[in-house]
Enzyme design. Structure first.
Site, mmCIF file in Angstrom:
data_model
loop_
_atom_site.group_PDB
_atom_site.id
_atom_site.type_symbol
_atom_site.label_atom_id
_atom_site.label_comp_id
_atom_site.label_asym_id
_atom_site.label_seq_id
_atom_site.Cartn_x
_atom_site.Cartn_y
_atom_site.Cartn_z
ATOM 1 N N ASN A 1 -14.102 -16.331 0.449
ATOM 2 C CA ASN A 1 -12.846 -16.731 -0.190
ATOM 3 C C ASN A 1 -13.069 -17.715 -1.335
ATOM 4 O OD1 ASN A 1 -11.387 -15.127 1.559
ATOM 5 N ND2 ASN A 1 -10.956 -16.789 2.997
ATOM 6 N N LYS B 1 -1.706 -4.344 15.965
ATOM 7 C CA LYS B 1 -2.252 -3.162 15.297
ATOM 8 C C LYS B 1 -3.220 -2.418 16.213
ATOM 9 C CE LYS B 1 -1.742 -1.938 11.637
ATOM 10 N NZ LYS B 1 -0.729 -1.016 11.028
ATOM 11 N N LEU C 1 13.029 -2.149 4.396
ATOM 12 C CA LEU C 1 13.209 -3.189 3.363
ATOM 13 C C LEU C 1 13.286 -4.571 4.013
ATOM 14 C CD1 LEU C 1 15.652 -1.412 0.844
ATOM 15 C CD2 LEU C 1 13.163 -1.605 0.713
ATOM 16 N N GLY D 1 -7.548 -19.767 14.664
ATOM 17 C CA GLY D 1 -8.256 -18.547 15.080
ATOM 18 C C GLY D 1 -8.772 -17.717 13.914
ATOM 19 N N ARG E 1 -6.598 -21.778 9.001
ATOM 20 C CA ARG E 1 -5.755 -20.892 9.823
ATOM 21 C C ARG E 1 -6.242 -20.968 11.274
ATOM 22 N NH1 ARG E 1 -5.911 -14.741 7.865
ATOM 23 N NH2 ARG E 1 -4.104 -15.325 6.599
ATOM 24 N N TYR F 1 -1.188 -10.382 14.940
ATOM 25 C CA TYR F 1 -1.073 -9.213 14.046
ATOM 26 C C TYR F 1 -2.133 -8.179 14.410
ATOM 27 C CZ TYR F 1 -2.327 -6.362 9.982
ATOM 28 O OH TYR F 1 -2.686 -5.309 9.165
ATOM 29 N N ILE G 1 0.843 -1.205 0.000
ATOM 30 C CA ILE G 1 0.000 0.000 0.000
ATOM 31 C C ILE G 1 0.875 1.250 0.000
ATOM 32 C CG2 ILE G 1 -1.905 1.213 1.121
ATOM 33 C CD1 ILE G 1 -2.669 -1.424 2.488
ATOM 34 N N THR H 1 -6.319 -1.091 10.887
ATOM 35 C CA THR H 1 -6.929 -2.114 10.019
ATOM 36 C C THR H 1 -8.299 -2.531 10.549
ATOM 37 O OG1 THR H 1 -6.749 -4.437 9.362
ATOM 38 C CG2 THR H 1 -5.513 -3.800 11.293
ATOM 39 N N ASP H 2 -9.131 -3.062 9.658
ATOM 40 C CA ASP H 2 -10.435 -3.589 10.104
ATOM 41 C C ASP H 2 -10.276 -4.802 11.009
ATOM 42 O OD1 ASP H 2 -9.675 -5.490 8.181
ATOM 43 O OD2 ASP H 2 -11.571 -5.418 7.059
ATOM 44 N N GLU H 3 -9.086 -5.413 10.984
ATOM 45 C CA GLU H 3 -8.899 -6.625 11.797
ATOM 46 C C GLU H 3 -8.944 -6.326 13.295
ATOM 47 O OE1 GLU H 3 -6.251 -9.623 10.649
ATOM 48 O OE2 GLU H 3 -6.318 -9.127 8.528
ATOM 49 N N THR I 1 2.814 -7.409 8.560
ATOM 50 C CA THR I 1 1.399 -7.400 8.168
ATOM 51 C C THR I 1 0.757 -8.762 7.915
ATOM 52 O OG1 THR I 1 1.957 -7.209 5.815
ATOM 53 C CG2 THR I 1 1.679 -5.145 7.044
ATOM 54 N N ARG J 1 -14.151 -11.531 3.345
ATOM 55 C CA ARG J 1 -13.342 -10.323 3.420
ATOM 56 C C ARG J 1 -13.991 -9.261 2.535
ATOM 57 N NH1 ARG J 1 -11.921 -12.974 7.012
ATOM 58 N NH2 ARG J 1 -9.813 -13.496 7.742
HETATM 59 P P1 NAD Z 1 3.398 -4.768 3.445
HETATM 60 O O1 NAD Z 1 3.760 -5.914 4.313
HETATM 61 O O2 NAD Z 1 3.265 -4.970 1.968
HETATM 62 O O3 NAD Z 1 4.497 -3.601 3.619
HETATM 63 C C1 NAD Z 1 4.995 -3.230 4.876
HETATM 64 C C2 NAD Z 1 6.195 -2.310 4.639
HETATM 65 O O4 NAD Z 1 6.692 -1.871 5.920
HETATM 66 C C3 NAD Z 1 7.364 -2.990 3.925
HETATM 67 O O5 NAD Z 1 7.859 -2.141 2.905
HETATM 68 C C4 NAD Z 1 8.393 -3.184 5.021
HETATM 69 O O6 NAD Z 1 9.729 -3.184 4.550
HETATM 70 C C5 NAD Z 1 8.103 -1.984 5.913
HETATM 71 N N1 NAD Z 1 8.571 -2.197 7.288
HETATM 72 C C6 NAD Z 1 8.327 -3.275 8.089
HETATM 73 N N2 NAD Z 1 8.946 -3.109 9.272
HETATM 74 C C7 NAD Z 1 9.555 -1.887 9.229
HETATM 75 C C8 NAD Z 1 10.343 -1.153 10.160
HETATM 76 N N3 NAD Z 1 10.615 -1.639 11.382
HETATM 77 N N4 NAD Z 1 10.794 0.053 9.793
HETATM 78 C C9 NAD Z 1 10.527 0.563 8.542
HETATM 79 N N5 NAD Z 1 9.814 -0.102 7.632
HETATM 80 C C10 NAD Z 1 9.327 -1.307 7.965
HETATM 81 O O7 NAD Z 1 2.094 -4.152 4.068
HETATM 82 P P2 NAD Z 1 0.799 -3.478 3.390
HETATM 83 O O8 NAD Z 1 -0.146 -4.537 3.025
HETATM 84 O O9 NAD Z 1 1.234 -2.483 2.391
HETATM 85 O O10 NAD Z 1 0.180 -2.713 4.650
HETATM 86 C C11 NAD Z 1 0.581 -1.385 4.959
HETATM 87 C C12 NAD Z 1 -0.166 -0.921 6.190
HETATM 88 O O11 NAD Z 1 -1.561 -0.974 5.953
HETATM 89 C C13 NAD Z 1 0.102 -1.762 7.433
HETATM 90 O O12 NAD Z 1 0.157 -0.902 8.548
HETATM 91 C C14 NAD Z 1 -1.124 -2.666 7.517
HETATM 92 O O13 NAD Z 1 -1.381 -3.058 8.843
HETATM 93 C C15 NAD Z 1 -2.200 -1.742 6.969
HETATM 94 N N6 NAD Z 1 -3.361 -2.398 6.342
HETATM 95 C C16 NAD Z 1 -3.171 -3.294 5.331
HETATM 96 C C17 NAD Z 1 -4.284 -3.856 4.705
HETATM 97 C C18 NAD Z 1 -4.130 -4.815 3.559
HETATM 98 O O14 NAD Z 1 -5.112 -5.372 3.084
HETATM 99 N N7 NAD Z 1 -2.918 -5.040 3.032
HETATM 100 C C19 NAD Z 1 -5.566 -3.525 5.140
HETATM 101 C C20 NAD Z 1 -5.721 -2.603 6.176
HETATM 102 C C21 NAD Z 1 -4.613 -2.039 6.759
HETATM 103 P P1 TYD Z 2 -4.834 -12.691 3.599
HETATM 104 O O1 TYD Z 2 -4.567 -12.286 2.177
HETATM 105 O O2 TYD Z 2 -3.728 -13.336 4.378
HETATM 106 O O3 TYD Z 2 -5.406 -11.414 4.358
HETATM 107 P P2 TYD Z 2 -6.082 -11.286 5.838
HETATM 108 O O4 TYD Z 2 -5.798 -12.511 6.617
HETATM 109 O O5 TYD Z 2 -5.378 -10.090 6.371
HETATM 110 O O6 TYD Z 2 -7.544 -11.061 5.615
HETATM 111 O O7 TYD Z 2 -6.059 -13.687 3.597
HETATM 112 C C1 TYD Z 2 -7.311 -13.321 3.076
HETATM 113 C C2 TYD Z 2 -8.261 -14.478 3.299
HETATM 114 O O8 TYD Z 2 -7.832 -15.578 2.489
HETATM 115 C C3 TYD Z 2 -8.262 -14.993 4.739
HETATM 116 O O9 TYD Z 2 -9.603 -15.374 5.076
HETATM 117 C C4 TYD Z 2 -7.357 -16.208 4.691
HETATM 118 C C5 TYD Z 2 -7.570 -16.737 3.282
HETATM 119 N N1 TYD Z 2 -6.396 -17.396 2.685
HETATM 120 C C6 TYD Z 2 -6.521 -18.678 2.099
HETATM 121 O O10 TYD Z 2 -7.609 -19.281 2.101
HETATM 122 N N2 TYD Z 2 -5.414 -19.256 1.544
HETATM 123 C C7 TYD Z 2 -4.205 -18.619 1.523
HETATM 124 O O11 TYD Z 2 -3.217 -19.214 1.013
HETATM 125 C C8 TYD Z 2 -4.088 -17.314 2.106
HETATM 126 C C9 TYD Z 2 -2.784 -16.580 2.110
HETATM 127 C C10 TYD Z 2 -5.215 -16.752 2.662
#
Ligand code: NAD
Ligand code: TYD
Length: 337
Positions: free
Chosen positions: A248, A153, A36, A274, A272, A149, A13, A125-127, A84, A213
């Site tokens: 899913n 958060k 990184l 929980g 998974r 996680y 993101i 996050t919504d989680e 994350t 989701r």
């Molecule tokens: P991601 O795992 O793709 O990226 C995380 C980034 O943070 C990476 O570039 C990593 O190198 C960096 N990072 C990790 N630890 C670090 C540290 N100690 N110092 C500096 N940088 C560090 O994650 P994402 O999916 O892009 O999520 C970004 C944010 O959005 C997170 O806070 C996550 O909780 C939140 N979020 C994600 C989703 C989703 O669906 N992906 C939904 C809601 C909220």
């Molecule tokens: P994920 O992409 O890990 O996001 P989050 O757990 O943050 O919602 O998973 C999305 C949904 O997909 C979650 O219900 C778990 C399921 N899932 C699978 O069924 N198989 C997989 O290999 C993965 C990674 C997730």
């Protein structure tokens, strides 16, 4: 020139937000602080690395000597950096507590000293609401995180709020639903499934596939954050939901269809631990400010699947040559196989 500090801007993101901000705001300079980790990739920023309005800093948000001065120089902070992946937090939660909680603490402490800071956006996050059997979460609902996680958060979410309530730091907290789009690390369901299918590798569907989701296009997320940077109210929490609640198993069928593959490639695996059954957000508060998702799910999903299909250069080195990725996959899916 407005100075924006993005943390975690080499991740999924964050890199989309850096690109979005540089394009949407020609008078902004973006400093991007990222450790990184396995999830942070320079490749995610390939087209903005040379932009004179973007400065990439390779560093850890937990390191006050590095992060502190960057926060103190900023007008806006958008704090994405985090560990994350839920499944990794179930295997080992230490890095989640360290980065998500302690790292946020380091940034918030620096924010207290930041003379020109107008906004500190804590990306939550919504989680944090936990599993929602019926109805949709509103911002005032109790937080019931159910995996390490989500709990890390939730800790950071409330810590950020406390720095507004106690120290008057201009904090806004956002809670978005599951994002999808380009540059998502291929351990998450969508890029994992699309790229597996390209190689005729079965897709591991957890449990009965009935978990729900709510999918939000990453650019709709970016637009929501941007609106809040400008028009949000400090101390407030804002949900950002896509309004696309999908099981899913149904997501899997859609991806199969877009990939021209058959259902024999679905591999049911152990659930998974929980596993939250459903997330659902009410975004009425943000919608009242004029935000609405612009990307229809059908279109966004088709474009996203096509992006992974057309950008093997981006994901294949991770899946085939990254030792961290291989070790994680063996630990995660070996035992489920
Ligand atoms: P991601 O795992 O793709 O990226 C995380 C980034 O943070 C990476 O570039 C990593 O190198 C960096 N990072 C990790 N630890 C670090 C540290 N100690 N110092 C500096 N940088 C560090 O994650 P994402 O999916 O892009 O999520 C970004 C944010 O959005 C997170 O806070 C996550 O909780 C939140 N979020 C994600 C989703 C989703 O669906 N992906 C939904 C809601 C909220
Ligand atoms: P994920 O992409 O890990 O996001 P989050 O757990 O943050 O919602 O998973 C999305 C949904 O997909 C979650 O219900 C778990 C399921 N899932 C699978 O069924 N198989 C997989 O290999 C993965 C990674 C997730």
């Amino acid at each position: 020139m407005i100075k924006l500090l993005v943390t975690g801007g080499a991740g999924f993101i964050g890199s989309n937000f850096v690109r979005y901000a540089l394009h949407a705001h020609p008078d902004w300079h973006v400093t991007n602080l990222d450790k990184l980790t396995y999830a942070g990739r320079r490749e995610n920023l390939h087209d903005v690395m040379d932009n004179p309005r973007h400065t990439f800093v390779h560093g850890d948000i937990c390191d006050a000597a590095v992060a502190g001065p960057l926060v103190e120089a900023a007008h806006y902070v958008v704090h994405f950096a985090a560990e994350t992946h839920v499944d990794r937090s179930i295997m080992a939660a230490g890095d989640f507590i360290k980065t998500d909680v302690e790292g946020s603490f380091v940034l918030l402490e620096a924010a207290r000293r930041s003379p020109n800071l107008k906004r500190f956006v804590q990306i939550s996050t919504d989680e944090v609401y936990g599993s929602v059997p019926e109805g949709s979460s509103v911002e005032t609902d109790e937080l019931k995180p159910r995996n390490p996680y989500a709990a890390s958060k939730a800790g950071a979410d409330r810590l950020a709020y406390s720095y507004w309530a106690t120290h008057d730091v201009p904090v806004i907290v956002t809670r978005a639903s599951n994002n999808y789009g380009p540059y998502q690390f291929p351990e998450k369901i969508l890029p994992l499934f699309v790229t597996n299918l390209m190689d005729n590798i079965p897709v591991p569907l957890y449990g009965d596939g009935g978990n729900i989701r709510d999918w939000l296009h990453v650019l709709d997320h970016c637009r929501g954050i941007d609106l809040l940077l400008h028009s949000g109210v400090n101390g407030e929490v804002y949900n950002i939901g896509g309004g696309n609640e999908v099981k899913n198993i149904d997501l899997t069928h859609r991806v199969l269809k877009l990939s021209n593959k058959g259902t024999e490639l679905i591999k049911p695996v152990q659930d998974r631990k929980g596993h939250d059954r459903r997330y659902s957000l009410s975004s009425a508060k943000l919608k009242a400010m004029g935000w609405a998702p612009q990307v229809p799910f059908e279109q966004g999903l088709a474009e996203t699947v096509a992006w992974y299909q057309q950008n093997e250069w981006w994901w294949r080195p991770i899946k085939e040559r990254d030792p961290n990725y291989r070790a994680y996959m063996d630990a995660q899916y070996g035992k489920r196989g």
